[in-house]
Write an enzyme that holds these catalytic residues in place. Structure first.
Site, PDB file in Angstrom:
ATOM      1  CG  HIS A   1       5.392  -1.372   1.975  1.00 57.76           C
ATOM      2  ND1 HIS A   1       6.086  -0.122   2.212  1.00 57.76           N
ATOM      3  CD2 HIS A   1       5.756  -2.047   0.902  1.00 57.76           C
ATOM      4  CE1 HIS A   1       7.028  -0.227   1.133  1.00 57.76           C
ATOM      5  NE2 HIS A   1       6.761  -1.229   0.399  1.00 57.76           N
TER       6      HIS A   1
ATOM      7  CG  ASP B   1      10.800  -0.548   0.564  1.00 55.30           C
ATOM      8  OD1 ASP B   1      10.755   0.364  -0.183  1.00 55.30           O
ATOM      9  OD2 ASP B   1      10.298  -1.821   0.383  1.00 55.30           O
TER      10      ASP B   1
END
Length: 280
Positions: free
Chosen positions: A263, A241
């Protein structure tokens, strides 16, 4: 400091069809097409009347809730990070990604399928230099007990500490120098994951509607439901990610050290690196 190599795109376009992880959209068609130099990575919604298009940059993030979403107040494209991770490591600078829904297909929940599709399409060098920046001093961000810092380092390296009191997951530590071979074999196959205890609440929020044992690692109350590809697959996916979210700024060399980041914090670090290291 900046160094250069050739920009790259793909040799031929390809189309992939799959479902959406969060939206649950069935049969999302994604077509990737080569672009000229200095075009960047661009995403286009061909299902909307105006066929709007947007560049994959950190400034165009509209949400970081359970995935990274790009777009505007009127429209968006979610779950871009797994595809962007593959583009980042393969060094693809210029690409048009056409979608007929508001989400990138989830494939198997990892970057493996995207990596294979891009490699099969062929990677083409272009007659223009790309900029690769070098981190020369520490850049860091923090939110409560989550931390993210990038340090000077001659390659692209990521160290991640995943903290959990779950009996089947526990704390996990991963450290990899990210090159193509390492990514293809050790990072790209790691799948997204979710806790069964959170699933009902997420679906009430319109998230994880397309999640299944075919595209995610499901963590039950005391055990992991499906078979793992790596014993530390959770931390490897967190590293994946980060690679995807860092594709939203210019490529750089440096050592990212992460503790519990997701995130939202990845976005903050990317924006700070862009502001301090990449003035353009």
């Amino acid at each position: 400091m900046r160094t250069g190599s050739e920009q790259q795109t793909i040799q031929q376009e390809f189309t992939y069809t799959g479902i959406g992880l969060h939206t649950g959209s069935q049969e999302i068609n994604m077509t990737c097409k080569p672009l000229a130099v200095n075009s960047g990575i661009r995403l286009k919604r061909v299902d909307l009347q105006s066929e709007p298009e947007i560049e994959a940059t950190v400034d165009n993030i509209v949400s970081t809730k359970r995935s990274t979403s790009l777009g505007t107040e009127e429209w968006q494209i979610s779950t871009v990070e797994h595809l962007l991770a593959a583009l980042n490591v393969l060094g693809i600078d210029n690409l048009l990604i056409e979608l007929d829904a508001g989400e990138v297909p989830v494939t198997d929940g990892s970057s493996k399928v995207f990596t294979e599709l891009l490699q099969n399409a062929g990677i083409k060098k272009q007659n223009e230099k790309r900029e690769i920046y070098t981190i020369e001093e520490a850049v860091w961000v923090r939110e409560e007990d989550t931390y993210l810092v990038v340090l000077p380092y001659p390659e692209f390296k990521i160290t991640y500490t995943f903290v959990s009191n779950h009996p089947a997951v526990g704390n996990q530590f991963g450290e990899f120098t990210i090159d193509k071979d390492t990514f293809v074999h050790k990072i790209a196959p790691s799948r997204t994951f979710g806790f069964a205890s959170e699933l009902e609440a997420l679906q009430k929020e319109g998230l994880a509607l397309g999640g299944s044992l075919e595209n995610a690692v499901l963590i039950g109350e005391n055990e992991i439901i499906n078979n793992l590809r790596f014993k530390d697959e959770i931390v490897r996916h967190k590293i994946l990610d980060i690679i995807g979210d860092m594709a939203l700024i210019k490529p750089f060399k440096g050592h990212i050290v992460a503790v519990r980041s997701g995130h939202a914090l990845n976005r903050k670090l990317a924006r700070k690196i862009k502001r301090q290291v990449m003035p353009y």
